[in-house]
Design an enzyme around this catalytic site. Structure first.
Site, short mmCIF file in Angstrom:
data_model
loop_
_atom_site.label_atom_id
_atom_site.label_comp_id
_atom_site.label_asym_id
_atom_site.label_seq_id
_atom_site.Cartn_x
_atom_site.Cartn_y
_atom_site.Cartn_z
N ASN A 8 76.11 24.18 -28.98
CA ASN A 8 74.81 24.09 -28.33
C ASN A 8 74.09 25.40 -28.64
O ASN A 8 74.38 26.43 -28.04
CB ASN A 8 75.00 23.91 -26.82
N TRP A 9 73.17 25.32 -29.59
CA TRP A 9 72.50 26.56 -30.03
C TRP A 9 71.44 27.05 -29.04
O TRP A 9 70.92 28.16 -29.21
CB TRP A 9 71.85 26.34 -31.40
N LYS A 10 71.10 26.22 -28.07
CA LYS A 10 70.07 26.61 -27.09
C LYS A 10 68.80 27.05 -27.83
O LYS A 10 68.47 26.47 -28.86
CB LYS A 10 70.61 27.69 -26.14
N HIS A 96 72.17 19.31 -18.98
CA HIS A 96 72.70 20.67 -19.11
C HIS A 96 72.26 21.50 -17.91
O HIS A 96 71.13 21.35 -17.43
CB HIS A 96 72.22 21.31 -20.42
N GLU A 98 71.20 24.41 -17.57
CA GLU A 98 69.95 25.17 -17.73
C GLU A 98 68.74 24.26 -17.52
O GLU A 98 67.72 24.68 -16.98
CB GLU A 98 69.93 25.85 -19.10
N GLU A 169 80.98 21.66 -17.46
CA GLU A 169 80.61 23.07 -17.68
C GLU A 169 80.36 23.75 -16.34
O GLU A 169 79.27 23.61 -15.77
CB GLU A 169 79.34 23.16 -18.53
N GLY A 175 77.86 31.35 -20.39
CA GLY A 175 77.22 32.58 -20.84
C GLY A 175 77.67 33.82 -20.09
O GLY A 175 77.05 34.88 -20.20
N SER A 214 81.84 29.74 -21.96
CA SER A 214 82.50 30.92 -22.54
C SER A 214 83.70 30.58 -23.43
O SER A 214 84.69 31.31 -23.45
CB SER A 214 82.89 31.92 -21.43
N GLY A 235 78.27 27.53 -26.51
CA GLY A 235 76.95 28.15 -26.65
C GLY A 235 77.02 29.38 -27.54
O GLY A 235 77.02 29.29 -28.77
#
Ligand code: PGA
Length: 250
Positions: A8-10, A96, A98, A169, A175, A214, A235
């Protein structure tokens, strides 16, 4: 069962940076075992470069990080599942943490998005996970169940197992560098599996459940060795071709 090794490159990488990634990554995973499938959830502006890389080396499936549950219309700034399919995407993320926390997406909206994207022909990875406060107050089970119940409310069993994946998650592990412990992952994945088996009696046991939060080259092998862990969603450590290749091959 296969393993879905997912990036997941965000909000990272330009089209040029994505092209460089795929060049290096394709070489590094040339000897990937057949049971490892690679998914890359890329930003919209890199999809064209990613689709080009895919046509010269189809070692991964392409996904988008978001979509809007409509085919077209007056939804400024949004992208539809059919546009994503036309751009080479096979997958899309929904729920997700976020999106839930920063963009205030409700559980009902996540469910609407998941069902719409599936009916439009995309595969959906539904993300679920508890905050630290929810975990500390004993709400893990209730939080995950509610997210799954609403997220899959209108998702028919016919989409299982291959068009659906669940990603557990824990919000406190995303992160932060603080990966969930073995017991914590086992407990949460057992909750997810039980829900899926009840919701989809004939196919729930075959749906892939991924761990995210992580994940790094150093901890990936242990994580994917656990019961009910059928892959990872990565990520930060997915941004470097070498690190993500090490994760895929772990
Ligand atoms: P992280 O992110 O690997 O950087 O913790 C995981 C995710 O948000 O999917």
């Amino acid at each position: 069962m296969k393993y879905l090794m997912s990036a997941n490159w965000k909000m990272h990488k330009t089209a040029e940076e994505a092209a460089d990634f795929f060049k290096a990554f394709g070489e590094k995973i040339a000897k990937k075992p057949a049971d490892r499938e690679v998914l890359i959830f890329a930003p919209f502006t890199t999809l064209e470069a990613a689709a080009r890389a895919h046509s010269s080396n189809p070692c991964f499936e392409l996904g988008a990080q978001n979509c809007y549950p409509a085919d077209h219309g007056a939804f400024t700034g949004e992208i539809s599942p059919s546009m994503l399919k036309a751009s080479g995407c096979a997958w899309v993320l929904a729920g997700h943490s976020e999106r839930r926390s920063i963009f205030k997406e409700s559980e009902a909206f996540v469910g609407e998005k998941a069902a719409f994207a599936l009916n439009a022909g995309l595969k959906v990875m539904l993300c679920v996970g508890e905050s630290l406060e929810e975990r500390d107050s004993g709400k893990l089970n209730a939080v995950l169940e509610k997210q799954m119940r609403e997220g899959l409310a209108n998702v028919a069993e016919s989409f299982a197992p291959d068009s659906i994946a669940l990603a557990y998650e824990p919000v406190w592990a995303i992160g932060t560098g603080r990966v969930a412990g073995k017991e914590e992952i086992l407990e949460a994945h057992a909750i997810v599996r039980k829900f899926l088996e009840e919701r989809y009696p004939s196919r729930g046991k075959e749906i892939c459940i991924l761990y995210g939060g992580s994940v790094k080259p150093e901890n990936c092998a242990e994580i994917i060795g656990l019961d009910n862990v059928n892959g990872v969603l990565v990520g930060g450590a997915s941004l470097k071709a070498g690190d993500f290749a090490d994760i895929v091959l772990a």
